[in-house]
Design a protein around this motif. Structure first.
Motif, short mmCIF file in Angstrom:
data_model
loop_
_atom_site.label_atom_id
_atom_site.label_comp_id
_atom_site.label_asym_id
_atom_site.label_seq_id
_atom_site.Cartn_x
_atom_site.Cartn_y
_atom_site.Cartn_z
N THR A 166 5.64 -2.49 5.00
CA THR A 166 4.99 -3.09 6.17
C THR A 166 3.50 -3.34 5.96
O THR A 166 2.90 -4.16 6.65
N ALA A 167 2.88 -2.61 5.03
CA ALA A 167 1.45 -2.81 4.76
C ALA A 167 1.31 -3.52 3.42
O ALA A 167 1.43 -2.91 2.36
N GLN A 168 1.08 -4.81 3.47
CA GLN A 168 1.05 -5.63 2.27
C GLN A 168 -0.38 -5.91 1.84
O GLN A 168 -1.28 -6.10 2.66
N ALA B 85 0.07 13.04 0.41
CA ALA B 85 0.30 13.46 1.80
C ALA B 85 1.63 12.92 2.32
O ALA B 85 2.39 13.64 2.99
N ARG B 86 1.92 11.67 2.01
CA ARG B 86 3.20 11.09 2.45
C ARG B 86 4.37 11.78 1.77
O ARG B 86 5.42 12.03 2.39
N LEU C 143 0.82 -1.21 0.00
CA LEU C 143 0.00 0.00 0.00
C LEU C 143 0.86 1.27 0.00
O LEU C 143 1.79 1.38 0.80
N VAL C 144 0.58 2.18 -0.85
CA VAL C 144 1.00 3.58 -0.95
C VAL C 144 2.43 3.97 -0.56
O VAL C 144 3.05 4.76 -1.25
N ALA C 145 2.95 3.46 0.56
CA ALA C 145 4.25 3.92 1.06
C ALA C 145 5.38 3.78 0.04
O ALA C 145 6.18 4.70 -0.13
N GLY D 172 -4.40 8.58 -4.46
CA GLY D 172 -3.70 9.79 -4.85
C GLY D 172 -3.46 10.73 -3.68
O GLY D 172 -2.35 11.25 -3.50
N LYS D 173 -4.48 10.93 -2.87
CA LYS D 173 -4.34 11.85 -1.73
C LYS D 173 -3.44 11.27 -0.65
O LYS D 173 -2.70 12.00 0.01
N GLU D 174 -3.49 9.95 -0.47
CA GLU D 174 -2.63 9.32 0.54
C GLU D 174 -1.16 9.41 0.13
O GLU D 174 -0.29 9.75 0.95
#
Length: 316
Positions: free
Chosen positions: A179-181, A103-104, A70-72, A98-100
């Motif tokens: 870490t978020a798979q 933001a990161r 996820l995203v990271a 897109g927003k996530e």
């Protein structure tokens, strides 16, 4: 002139319309350069499509290490690309991912972030609808690299060029970003209709349908539109939550929004009142939705919509 990075929104290489809209906006700020997360063997094909809409360069970031998380990882890859390319701005499609990611990236680069813009001028000033669409404000990022997420249907799609050049970009993804798979996905059910948040026309139904969405769907299909629903219709179990438009559902900003049997409570208005033209059909002439519309019809949607659909079909 500096590059303006546009993060490509796509499904398995099929580029979504809002990406082409971002390229239109990017040309106001500098030289559009797209960022494609995907297989490198699709680079030339993607560059051809994006180049037609103004992308002078396409950075291809191989997603082999990214797509399972996820995203990271995307935010890390974009951080490295921003440090290398020093763009004038980075544009994203306003959506959950897109927003996530934006933001990161803002935190990683120490940059300002504007979300849900509906317009962007040549000076980098973004227009936003705030407080459930009741006010329009403008803002500009003054620190770091401007990061801006833009709502679909905020700019025209223009064909202006030829295939862009392809540059492969190798990003280094840290273990901390993995870490978020993603362990499972649910494929979209093909309906033949456009995606709700991207559609130029949306036809929605509410409590007034009585659970019969057939007139809504037939009109939507005649117009090439997406189907939406109010919270009342979703809570009644008539439509899935993925169709809900409103404060607790999806926000849409189409060229045309047709509200049928929807009272117009503030929660629903928050998700659709930035639509360019709004039409309502409702039996209750005192319904709050009529305060918002450009055109209103006082009548039974089960009578009005079939007549409208029939007339549209005649004119095709």
């Amino acid at each position: 002139m500096s590059e303006v990075l546009v993060v490509v929104d796509h499904v398995d290489g099929a580029i979504r319309k809002p990406t082409f809209e971002l390229l239109t906006l990017a040309r106001r700020l500098g030289e559009p350069a797209a960022v494609f997360f995907g297989s490198s063997d699709k680079g030339a094909e993607v560059a051809q499509k994006l180049g037609q809409h103004g992308a002078e360069k396409v950075y291809v970031v191989d997603d082999a290490e990214i797509k399972g998380y996820l995203v990271a990882p995307k935010a890390e890859a974009l951080q490295q690309l921003v440090e290398k390319a020093a763009p004038a701005a980075v544009l994203f499609v306003s959506g959950y991912e897109g927003k996530e990611v934006a933001a990161r990236l803002a935190i990683k680069t120490g940059s300002g972030l504007i979300t849900d813009a509906v317009d962007l001028d040549e000076n980098g000033v973004a227009t936003q609808s705030v407080f459930a669409g009741n006010y329009t404000v403008t803002g500009k990022v003054t620190h770091g690299t401007p990061l801006i997420t833009v709502k679909p249907n905020s700019a025209p799609v223009e064909e202006v060029g030829a295939a862009g050049t392809v540059e492969e970009f190798a990003a280094t993804i840290s273990d901390a970003a993995k870490t978020a798979q993603i362990v499972a996905t649910q494929p979209r059910q093909a309906s033949g209709r456009p995606e709700l948040t991207e559609a130029a026309i949306v036809v929605s139904g509410g409590r007034g349908t009585g659970g019969n969405f057939e007139p809504i769907e037939k009109l939507a299909d005649a117009l090439g539109a997406a189907v939406g629903a109010s919270r009342a219709a979703v809570d009644s179990g008539w439509m899935p939550h993925t169709f809900q438009v409103g404060q607790t559902g999806k926000t849409v900003s189409p060229q045309l929004y047709v509200a049928n049997g929807i009272s117009g409570a503030i929660q629903h208005r928050a998700g659709m009142q930035t639509s360019k033209t709004i039409v309502a059909v409702n039996k209750d002439e005192e319904a709050p939705i009529f305060e918002l519309v450009d055109f209103g019809v006082v009548g039974d949607l089960h009578t009005v919509l079939p007549a409208v659909t029939e007339e549209i079909e005649k004119r095709k």
